[in-house]
Write a protein that holds these residues in place. Structure first.
Motif, PDB file in Angstrom:
ATOM      1  N   MET A 130       7.367  16.222 -17.139  1.00 11.85           N
ATOM      2  CA  MET A 130       6.313  15.742 -18.027  1.00 11.85           C
ATOM      3  C   MET A 130       5.721  14.461 -17.465  1.00 11.85           C
ATOM      4  N   GLY A 131       4.445  14.297 -17.705  1.00  9.74           N
ATOM      5  CA  GLY A 131       3.784  13.100 -17.184  1.00  9.74           C
ATOM      6  C   GLY A 131       2.744  12.565 -18.142  1.00  9.74           C
ATOM      7  N   TRP A 132       2.380  11.318 -17.909  1.00  6.96           N
ATOM      8  CA  TRP A 132       1.271  10.684 -18.624  1.00  6.96           C
ATOM      9  C   TRP A 132       0.239  10.237 -17.587  1.00  6.96           C
ATOM     10  N   PHE A 133      -0.992  10.497 -17.915  1.00  6.10           N
ATOM     11  CA  PHE A 133      -2.120  10.074 -17.108  1.00  6.10           C
ATOM     12  C   PHE A 133      -3.092   9.340 -18.019  1.00  6.10           C
ATOM     13  N   ARG A 134      -4.026   8.634 -17.411  1.00  9.95           N
ATOM     14  CA  ARG A 134      -5.043   7.962 -18.224  1.00  9.95           C
ATOM     15  C   ARG A 134      -6.376   7.970 -17.500  1.00  9.95           C
ATOM     16  N   GLU A 161      -6.956  -3.939 -19.429  1.00  8.14           N
ATOM     17  CA  GLU A 161      -7.160  -2.919 -18.400  1.00  8.14           C
ATOM     18  C   GLU A 161      -6.343  -1.652 -18.630  1.00  8.14           C
ATOM     19  N   ASP A 162      -5.483  -1.659 -19.627  1.00  7.77           N
ATOM     20  CA  ASP A 162      -4.772  -0.439 -20.002  1.00  7.77           C
ATOM     21  C   ASP A 162      -5.611   0.444 -20.927  1.00  7.77           C
ATOM     22  N   THR A 163      -6.759  -0.053 -21.344  1.00  7.52           N
ATOM     23  CA  THR A 163      -7.636   0.725 -22.205  1.00  7.52           C
ATOM     24  C   THR A 163      -8.076   2.000 -21.514  1.00  7.52           C
ATOM     25  N   ALA A 164      -7.842   3.131 -22.162  1.00  7.00           N
ATOM     26  CA  ALA A 164      -8.157   4.429 -21.572  1.00  7.00           C
ATOM     27  C   ALA A 164      -7.805   5.527 -22.571  1.00  7.00           C
ATOM     28  N   VAL A 165      -8.235   6.721 -22.232  1.00  5.35           N
ATOM     29  CA  VAL A 165      -7.708   7.899 -22.912  1.00  5.35           C
ATOM     30  C   VAL A 165      -6.451   8.318 -22.154  1.00  5.35           C
TER      31      VAL A 165
END
Length: 118
Positions: free
Chosen positions: A34-38, A89-93
C-alpha cells in the motif's frame, strides 16, 4: 482487485497533525503493498510513502521522513498515514494506492484534500 476510499483530509495550521485513512474492500488486501501519493496544484503526482503487505518494509520520500508515518491493519483492511509537523508545502490531494509490489500500483482511491495554512 481492491477498492480504496480515503478519508481524514482537511484544513490544518502549519505545525499541526492529521491522520489519513484508506479503507480497502476485497479479501486480498493483506497481499497488497500500500502506498500514499500526493498531487499539489499544477504539479505531478508524487510518491509519499509505502508499506509492504506485512508491514515489515516501508519507504518514505525524503520530504516527509521523520514527520509522516505509515501503518496498516490487515484485520481492518485499512492503511493509515499519520502526518505531523505539517508544512504549507504538504498541501495536496492525497491518494491511496495498492499494488502487488512497490512501484506496481494498480488500484487508486479518489483522493482526499489536505490543506496546510501558514
Amino acid at each position: 482487485q481492491v477498492q480504496l476510499v480515503e478519508s481524514g483530509g482537511g484544513l490544518v495550521q502549519a505545525g499541526g497533525s492529521l491522520r489519513l485513512s484508506c479503507a480497502a474492500s476485497g479479501r486480498t488486501f493483506s497481499s497488497y503493498a500500500m502506498g500514499w501519493f500526493r498531487q499539489a496544484p499544477g504539479k505531478e503526482r508524487e510518491f509519499v510513502v509505502a508499506i509492504s503487505w506485512s508491514g515489515a518494509r516501508t519507504a518514505y520520500a525524503d520530504s516527509v521522513k521523520g514527520r509522516f508515518t505509515i501503518s496498516r491493519d490487515n484485520a481492518k483492511t485499512t492503511v493509515y498515514l499519520q502526518m505531523n509537523s505539517l508544512k504549507p508545502e504538504d498541501t495536496a490531494v492525497y491518494y491511496c494506492a495498492a499494488g502487488r509490489s512497490f512501484g506496481s500500483w494498480s488500484n487508486w482511491g479518489q483522493g482526499t484534500q489536505v490543506t496546510v495554512s501558514s
